[in-house]
Enzyme design. Structure first.
Site, PDB file in Angstrom:
ATOM      1  N   GLN A 129      -4.666  -1.643   9.568  1.00 31.68           N
ATOM      2  CA  GLN A 129      -4.645  -2.978   8.967  1.00 31.68           C
ATOM      3  C   GLN A 129      -5.261  -4.002   9.926  1.00 31.68           C
ATOM      4  O   GLN A 129      -4.885  -4.064  11.103  1.00 31.68           O
ATOM      5  CB  GLN A 129      -3.186  -3.353   8.637  1.00 31.68           C
ATOM      6  N   LYS A 161       0.829  -1.206   0.000  1.00 38.12           N
ATOM      7  CA  LYS A 161       0.000   0.000   0.000  1.00 38.12           C
ATOM      8  C   LYS A 161       0.864   1.256   0.000  1.00 38.12           C
ATOM      9  O   LYS A 161       0.573   2.222  -0.715  1.00 38.12           O
ATOM     10  CB  LYS A 161      -0.951  -0.005   1.214  1.00 38.12           C
ATOM     11  N   ASP A 216     -11.102   3.273   4.355  1.00 33.72           N
ATOM     12  CA  ASP A 216     -11.504   1.878   4.216  1.00 33.72           C
ATOM     13  C   ASP A 216     -13.038   1.765   4.225  1.00 33.72           C
ATOM     14  O   ASP A 216     -13.589   0.717   3.889  1.00 33.72           O
ATOM     15  CB  ASP A 216     -10.928   1.065   5.384  1.00 33.72           C
TER      16      ASP A 216
END
Lengths: 309, 309
Positions: free
Chosen positions: B113, B69, B136
């Site tokens: 994460q 990422k 997200d």
């Protein structure tokens, strides 16, 4: 008619009557329970739960709804606050009122009656209500909690439908639920509640091509379209549970009017396993659930205060 | 084989290949577009968009994801911030970091994460991210906005799936979409996106009794179960569009391993109208959509600042 066939007729009639889900009775039982819980909550030394209802303008139907909510709120021993604002109220004025209600410790639930006048954006207003006072469950935070399966305030009508379903089904796991209608008020939150109950869920709506065939696959059929009589007898899987959220006033034979649902009740009754009538089905549950949500909101606030003090 | 049949064979092969949705290529095009848009945004005098990625612990797979990422973020010209915290990090320490990132004007997107160590509640952490930085899209506010059909940040994987579907279907109105899997990460937001596209939507899951029969009704089939090879060729309606979100590493014949999806690809390809491969289908879209969401978040912040200054 012979005495035997007359007896059989009565038996058949009783059997059919037993399929009708008594929303009125279940709503009364829930309201009574809320009343006892409010009394116990106050006896424990807690603040009296309070519900603020805000009406903008003077739509006659909305006035009836709002007054009915106030009466019921009083009946269960909670405090009722009514705010009747003129049709010309600006969005900022309404937002100011909501900001005051958000911080008023006597108020645990805030409900803004819809529809609102054209100059006011209902999305902005709904999302201005503090999530822990959003007893209609229509704001983005409570919608998100429902979607994610975490605790929050569930919109009153689908919550009422779920309670009616639970009066019939102890466990809905694996059942195929079909929801006709995809509104934010009923269809979408209903689908999420049914998913949480481990149902397989299909949402059909105005763009669906084979609604009848989909409905026929439903073990649980929830109809919320506002199209009176849309769902005919042959749309229903034999033995299915049918929840009719629709309520439309139509002309009756005697020159008066009557209320009907989205389901052709007389056709559906002999086929369905269980079915809600209109009126007396989902309707009474909505206000009962509003009272339930307001008490829950008061309890949640108390729990927060209790924990931090 | 005669020259003719060889030619036919080649034609057939080309026809089958044309059914494969090129997720890798579409993701690359999206990433390139984000890169150009970042450059234009900065040229307009705006702040450089920044993405903060937080990793707690040292799960090797998560480390790979997080580094990938960061590399992609740099590649499109955005600023990348990495926060690697020890496995023993407390929930409060992580919440402190998120609170700092929430108010840091250089950061427009925050991604924590998953999975997190057992001492940390992922729901609390996800909801601590400011909604406008929740790139997200997994927090309750963005989940609620998606559910209500109002603008918000959409989770990356279902957003990627939607983009792949749109590469095939100009209009999905009235199509029957079946989503297998009901997770907060993929299945549930996917169902809401498809509803917004006017699809009839069915969500099937672990408790569904007739998943195969439901799948066979799907014009659009999205599979996100993590069960490799679950969906066989005879589960697919001829001509359906199949999106395979699953990705599992399995032993290969040569003693090595390979990645497979939830769909038995070789069986499905001759039946489906369009299908995503694994790898190279949904996977590359997820990071591309994260970059897309981060730029959108930066633009939204800028719009707010612009409007109030």
């Amino acid at each position: 008619m012979s005495p035997l066939s007359s007896e059989k007729h009565a038996e058949k009639h009783a059997e059919l009557a037993s399929r009708i889900i008594d929303g009125k009775g279940i709503a009364r039982a829930l309201t009574d329970q809320v009343g006892r819980d409010v009394a116990a909550f106050v006896d424990d030394g807690n603040v009296l739960p309070g519900l603020a209802v805000v009406l903008v303008g003077n739509d006659p139907a909305s006035e009836v709804y709002v007054k009915n909510k106030a009466i019921q709120t009083h009946r269960v021993g909670m405090r009722s606050f009514m705010h009747m604002l003129p049709q010309s109220t600006s969005q900022d004025e309404l937002l100011d009122l909501i900001a005051q209600l958000n911080v008023n410790p006597k108020i645990h639930g805030i409900l803004v009656q819809l529809p609102l006048p054209a100059q006011i954006d209902p999305v902005v207003v709904t999302n201005a209500i503090a999530p822990h006072k959003d007893v209609d469950g229509l704001g983005e935070v409570n919608a998100g909690r429902l979607s994610l399966g975490i605790d929050g305030i569930v919109p009153c009508t689908p919550l009422g439908c779920l309670m009616l379903l639970k009066s019939v089904h102890e466990d809905m796991t694996g059942k195929h639920a079909v929801v006709i209608g995809a509104s934010n008020l009923v269809g979408k939150p209903m689908a999420q509640l049914l998913l949480k109950e481990n149902c397989t869920v299909t949402v059909a709506h105005i763009h669906t091509r084979n609604t009848k065939e989909l409905a026929r696959e439903a073990d649980i059929l929830v109809v919320a379209t506002g199209k009176s009589g849309l769902v005919r007898g042959d749309w229903i899987k034999p033995g299915a549970t049918v929840i009719d959220v629709g309520i439309t006033r139509v002309p009756a034979e005697n020159g008066k009017t009557r209320l009907v649902g989205d389901v052709a009740f007389d056709e559906a009754l002999p086929i369905a396993g269980h079915i809600t009538p209109v009126p007396g089905g989902v309707g009474p549950m909505t206000i009962a659930c509003l009272l339930h949500n307001t008490l829950q909101a008061a309890k949640a606030t108390h729990a927060i205060v209790g924990a931090s003090s």
